[in-house]
Design an enzyme around this catalytic site. Structure first.
Site, PDB file in Angstrom:
ATOM      1  N   LEU A 180       5.196   2.727  -4.315  1.00  0.00           N
ATOM      2  CA  LEU A 180       5.047   3.094  -5.711  1.00  0.00           C
ATOM      3  C   LEU A 180       3.995   2.203  -6.367  1.00  0.00           C
ATOM      4  O   LEU A 180       4.159   0.980  -6.418  1.00  0.00           O
ATOM      5  CB  LEU A 180       6.383   2.937  -6.453  1.00  0.00           C
ATOM      6  CG  LEU A 180       7.605   3.614  -5.831  1.00  0.00           C
ATOM      7  CD1 LEU A 180       8.846   3.341  -6.670  1.00  0.00           C
ATOM      8  CD2 LEU A 180       7.373   5.119  -5.676  1.00  0.00           C
ATOM      9  N   TYR A 198       7.771  -1.239  -4.633  1.00  0.00           N
ATOM     10  CA  TYR A 198       7.114  -0.992  -5.913  1.00  0.00           C
ATOM     11  C   TYR A 198       6.079  -2.095  -6.165  1.00  0.00           C
ATOM     12  O   TYR A 198       6.390  -3.279  -6.110  1.00  0.00           O
ATOM     13  CB  TYR A 198       8.176  -0.975  -7.013  1.00  0.00           C
ATOM     14  CG  TYR A 198       7.693  -0.635  -8.413  1.00  0.00           C
ATOM     15  CD1 TYR A 198       6.414  -0.143  -8.670  1.00  0.00           C
ATOM     16  CD2 TYR A 198       8.533  -0.804  -9.500  1.00  0.00           C
ATOM     17  CE1 TYR A 198       5.997   0.163  -9.950  1.00  0.00           C
ATOM     18  CE2 TYR A 198       8.137  -0.494 -10.794  1.00  0.00           C
ATOM     19  CZ  TYR A 198       6.861  -0.020 -11.011  1.00  0.00           C
ATOM     20  OH  TYR A 198       6.446   0.284 -12.287  1.00  0.00           O
ATOM     21  N   CYS A 199       4.836  -1.675  -6.442  1.00  0.00           N
ATOM     22  CA  CYS A 199       3.758  -2.598  -6.791  1.00  0.00           C
ATOM     23  C   CYS A 199       3.612  -3.652  -5.685  1.00  0.00           C
ATOM     24  O   CYS A 199       3.419  -3.315  -4.524  1.00  0.00           O
ATOM     25  CB  CYS A 199       4.014  -3.216  -8.158  1.00  0.00           C
ATOM     26  SG  CYS A 199       2.656  -4.210  -8.813  1.00  0.00           S
ATOM     27  N   LEU A 200       3.718  -4.936  -6.024  1.00  0.00           N
ATOM     28  CA  LEU A 200       3.595  -5.989  -5.018  1.00  0.00           C
ATOM     29  C   LEU A 200       4.708  -5.896  -3.974  1.00  0.00           C
ATOM     30  O   LEU A 200       4.523  -6.306  -2.822  1.00  0.00           O
ATOM     31  CB  LEU A 200       3.609  -7.355  -5.711  1.00  0.00           C
ATOM     32  CG  LEU A 200       3.471  -8.595  -4.848  1.00  0.00           C
ATOM     33  CD1 LEU A 200       2.293  -8.494  -3.905  1.00  0.00           C
ATOM     34  CD2 LEU A 200       3.348  -9.830  -5.741  1.00  0.00           C
TER      35      LEU A 200
END
Length: 603
Positions: free
Chosen positions: A359, A331-333
């Site tokens: 994501l 997710y993200c980073l």
């Protein structure tokens, strides 16, 4: 019934006494803020230096077309004259159409007095006319570089929104009413709250309290999905969740959250917990919980986060379950780290991850979104000097920067509520998470900012080296699932769309509704937002969208169907945490996620 004279005198006396105490408190706070030391190496000062260059460029291009500038001024004068006439008619008791109205999404002027009272209506419309004119003038300036345009628009927007009449006690009808009703107690309470918030804030920023922090406790009413911590090292605790089905998929699932936030955004409450939902679908779920680092971890770099994060987790999962193959979600980073890990493992001729889900993840940072206004050599160099002194990047500083990207919703609304109305913020779990910040080690954050955001090396073949290996995302050949969200201002979906085009496997791109958080944490039971799919992956994201099919409900169901189709549908008896070669360290959510910045830095 009329108030007795002595009661009126008492009320007035109380009001002035309260106002005097508030003024004294305000003076002390102002003196403290003004006297904070600054230097040329202060990142905030360096950001302003870079902004000044953008404004110099703006001024040069504006002067190239003085006629256009004059036309804007004449148009503003004309509309102001119309507003004077409108207001005069209203004071005479006549109806008149407004010259300008707030945008439907603008919640600042919802109080009825902004429309019903001619004076407040005039103040509101004059502000909107002048603010809109200034913003439009900047947007229509020809010849500005894209980076300068973004910086100038951001700064001017901050200026315009800071000067909104709603932010001033004497111009806000709600605050005026509150002050009269309470005898000024709201202003005094607001000053006390401001003092508390300044004490809890990092230097150079004001972290406004957004929620009642006493209403929440991680592990009590947040992050409550049952599980056990089965592995830990300097950077992570690994949680294995307790199964809720008799059978589970044979291939375990590793979730890699971003390390700039706490993982429990994916496990806020039972009815919107993504992690619980995954468990309920029959997955053996492992989730990384990152530590909240202090100065002692200053030298941990991006490659340490890879080796001691997902790669260490893969080894631990094999010990816990006996399985050498897993599916992974980033997710993200955490997704950026997952992509780098996949490329690194490919270079090492290893492929334990058989499918990967990203994501709201940037792999190509050429379109960094609004956060790009802070990305430049000047600011990063100053930030590195600060981090080298401290050993870490303070998460409260990052939180303040992100909040200014949505300043009216995430700063000024709380400023008014807390300091002008003197009210305490409501209990809201998402905002509690938002204020539960995480530090970043100096070495890791410097590497990330330079190599990803500033130089965009991750997408360049063999340009980025991790643990002695030069990596190449195009070598990744496993199936991937990319979920982005239409209103994401942190990871623009047009930028994240480049991810599946970079990788060599069979890749799927899905666009969810809403933004960076709500669009991802979107349980099927809510039946909100919807999502778009398109089996084709053209080079142009807008072409993808034009031919995409819209679906109702949550992308979670689409993902579940995709995930089981990637060769991971074989099932086995449910695995209990601690039943393998790894023992139980402690109950979920573990110690790492409970570490708050103030506790870490006070050690």
């Amino acid at each position: 019934m009329n108030m007795p004279m002595e009661s009126i005198e008492t009320a007035v006396s109380d009001f002035y006494d309260m106002a005097s105490r508030a003024a004294e408190q305000y003076g002390r706070l102002l003196e403290k803020a003004v006297n904070q030391p600054t230097s040329a190496d202060d990142p905030a000062a360096s950001v302003l230096t870079d902004f000044s260059e953008a404004f110099r460029e703006l001024g040069e291009h504006m002067l190239e077309n003085p006629g256009k500038l004059m036309s804007y001024q004449m148009d503003l004068l004309k509309k102001q004259q119309e507003l004077y006439q409108h207001t005069a008619l209203r004071f005479l008791g006549k109806d008149a159409d407004p010259v300008v109205t707030p945008d439907k999404s603008d919640k600042r002027f919802k109080d009825a007095q902004w429309s019903e009272n001619p004076l407040f209506d005039y103040i509101k419309q004059l502000y909107l006319l002048q603010g809109n004119a200034l913003m439009q003038m900047v947007k229509d300036t020809d010849g500005l570089s894209e980076h300068a345009q973004q910086k100038v628009e951001y700064f001017v927007r901050q200026y315009v929104n800071a000067l909104a009449p709603t932010n001033f006690a004497a111009l806000n009808p709600e605050v005026i009413r509150k002050t009269l009703e309470s005898g000024g107690a709201n202003l005094y309470a607001g000053m006390e709250q401001l003092g508390n918030d300044l004490e809890a804030s990092v230097k150079g920023a004001l972290n406004v309290a957004m929620t009642d922090t006493s209403a929440f406790q991680v592990g009590r009413n947040l992050a409550t999905t049952p599980g056990k911590v089965v592995y830990q090292n300097d950077l992570i605790q690994l949680i294995q969740y307790t199964p809720t089905t008799e059978k589970t998929y044979k291939r375990p699932l590793l979730v890699i959250p971003p390390f700039i936030n706490k993982y429990y955004i994916l496990d806020l409450r039972e009815n919107n917990s993504y992690l619980k939902w995954l468990v309920d679908q029959g997955h053996t779920v492992f989730c990384i919980s990152w530590i909240n680092p202090g100065p002692s971890l200053r030298d941990k770099g991006f490659d340490n986060y890879m080796l001691e994060g997902p790669i260490a987790a893969l080894e631990a999962i094999e010990q816990a379950t006996g399985e050498k193959e897993v599916n992974a979600i980033g997710y993200c980073l955490g997704g950026t780290l997952l992509a780098a890990t996949l490329a690194y493992l490919k270079k090492k001729k290893q492929e334990p991850i058989k499918s990967a889900t990203f994501l709201a993840t940037l792999t190509d940072f050429s379109q960094p979104g609004e956060i790009g206004v802070f990305i430049n050599e000047t600011a990063i160099s100053a930030l590195e000097k600060q981090m080298n002194l401290l050993g870490y990047y303070d998460g409260r500083q990052m939180a303040f920067s992100f909040n200014t990207l949505r300043e009216n919703d995430l700063f000024w609304s709380f400023f008014i509520n807390n300091y002008l109305k003197g009210e305490r913020p409501a209990a809201f779990d998402l905002l509690y998470w938002n204020t539960d910040s995480t530090n970043l080690p100096a070495a890791m954050h410097s590497f990330y900012l330079r190599n990803m955001y500033l130089e965009n090396k991750l997408v360049q073949k063999n340009a980025l080296e991790l643990d002695g290996e030069k990596i190449d995302l195009s070598a990744i050949s496993i199936p991937t699932y990319f979920l982005s969200t239409a209103q994401d201002h942190i990871a623009l979906w047009q930028g994240t769309y480049k991810g599946p085009l970079l990788m060599g496997g069979k890749n799927r791109f899905v666009l969810g509704g809403s933004g960076h958080i709500a669009g991802v944490v979107n349980p099927p039971s809510a039946n909100k937002y919807g999502y778009w799919t398109n089996e084709a992956l053209p080079a142009d994201p807008e072409e993808w969208y034009r031919n995409a099919e819209q679906h109702e409900g949550s992308w979670w169901l689409d993902w579940q169907q995709w995930a089981t189709a990637q060769g991971g549908s074989e099932q086995t008896d449910a695995r209990q945490p601690g039943s393998g070669k790894l023992g139980i360290i402690e109950d979920a959510p573990g110690r790492y996620v409970k570490q708050r910045i103030i506790d870490v830095l006070n050690k």
